[in-house]
Design a protein around this motif. Sequence first.
Motif, PDB file in Angstrom:
ATOM      1  N   ALA A 301      41.620  38.453  45.882  1.00 21.84           N
ATOM      2  CA  ALA A 301      42.497  38.972  46.929  1.00 21.84           C
ATOM      3  C   ALA A 301      42.082  38.365  48.262  1.00 21.84           C
ATOM      4  N   ILE A 306      47.136  37.021  46.426  1.00 23.79           N
ATOM      5  CA  ILE A 306      46.116  36.660  45.438  1.00 23.79           C
ATOM      6  C   ILE A 306      46.040  35.140  45.358  1.00 23.79           C
ATOM      7  N   VAL A 328      44.737  41.776  41.123  1.00 24.91           N
ATOM      8  CA  VAL A 328      44.935  41.291  39.761  1.00 24.91           C
ATOM      9  C   VAL A 328      44.154  42.194  38.821  1.00 24.91           C
ATOM     10  N   MET A 340      49.468  41.949  37.564  1.00 30.28           N
ATOM     11  CA  MET A 340      49.121  42.052  38.976  1.00 30.28           C
ATOM     12  C   MET A 340      49.822  43.243  39.617  1.00 30.28           C
TER      13      MET A 340
END
Length: 501
Positions: A301, A306, A328, A340
């Motif tokens: 992150a 992401i 995730v 996710m």
Amino acid sequence: MTTSKIFFQPLDRIAIGVILILSLLIGLLMLQGDGVKPNVRYFSWQNQLIAADDTSFTLTFSRPMDSKSVEDNIKIDPPLAGKVSWAGRRMVYTLMTPAPYGTTYKVQLQGAVDKFSQKEGNKNRQIQPFTGSFRTRDRIILYIGADQQDKGRLVLYNLSQERKMVLTPKDLVVMDFKPFPNGEKILFSARKLGSQDLLSTELYTVTTGISAKPEKPAQALGKVDLLLDNKEFQNLKFDLSPDGKTLVVQRGKKDEPGDFGLWFMSVNNESSQEKLNPKRLKSQPGGDFLITADSQEVAIAQGQGIGLLPLQGDASKPREFFPEFGLVEAFSPDGLQAAMVKFNPDSTRELFLLRNQGVQKPVLRTTGSILSCQFDTASPTLYCLLTQLLQGELYQEQPYLVAIDLKTMQQKPLLVLPPNQRNVQMSLAPDGLGLLVDQVVPKTSPTDSSQANMLTTDEGQPIATSSLWLMPLLPISDPSAANEIKPQQLPLVGFHPRWLP
């Protein structure tokens, strides 16, 4: 004039006799045809110990076989559904699902014929009867003990043998752990018993006393080796790559509070003698992270999204970036799918399924939290541990387990847990036949125990005790039996349960 006579020496007479006998035998064989029976020359799983990632075995024959006769006559006991493919004299049997753990299997073949028997009219030339055997690993779980005897120690429990073994010494309080894929070692973080600094963790490995191969002697149980100390850095969250070769750890420099980031190092799960120094991943600082299924990248992150960072090479820029998501949860074992989480403006959380073709599918939305998810190895199913926000004046979240069919996206609730247990954790068995869940009981009253010796959850809540539950998953596909599935409480006191691969 004299007449010469030919006299044969004894050796000559013996040689002539042998030649005549061999000629007679060859003639008889030619008249009778090929009477030698075909046989199995090689079975790849003979006397082997296999795991969930062992998906196929081979049988190599002494001559080309009639494929249908082999497929019709091969038997596996207990049965294992699979598909057959051929390459010359070699047959490959690929399992449809992982073989259930804790089981010994027998492979038998008789009545099959080779490819030329029918043409030659020799229907009685069947294969020599073959019997082979293999077994799967025992069903083994790991957890952190929560009773007085095993408090804070890493415990291994063999469900197949009903045997419990404590792996770590009393002077270490285990915080987190990850098993190596071969099951021979465990990577874990721990602090010294009595330490007031709950962030003073160091990383260790410990042996399980298990050998992944029958012919290989197991290492002694409970051999602890220091992997990463805390002299200059605080060791925070860590992850072990699926292939067991790379460690990624989030570290912060003690004398520079703002200096933290990801470090990686190679780890040798075969021998503790080979230790390499960690290297810093040259990337922007980030939050939660997870190593990808191919062990080549780490998903982290970063800011509003992401990022996928390579573990080798330049990681200053993500190889791929997903701005829609903030967390995730899991990668499928084949690396083709990822789960996710999207944080919506209305304070809800939404779970998405991402496929490698770039397809993003919404799976579910909740007013509570998405605590964890795991892809099943045995079926297209995603198991998730969620919470839902309860109506009322008090803020309460109720956790529950759900199975999601990834083909239809239908949800099947499995288990509802008591409210306000956000610290619950789950672990899916490697053969897909069971879920482990813990139920932590927090301390609600002051205690004389010092904070240094106190067990805490990931959120820092003191733990009074904790129970472990096993949820069978075998009958999930049978709607008539689904309602009869009940979790079983294990005779163990602990938390943070994990299956050994």
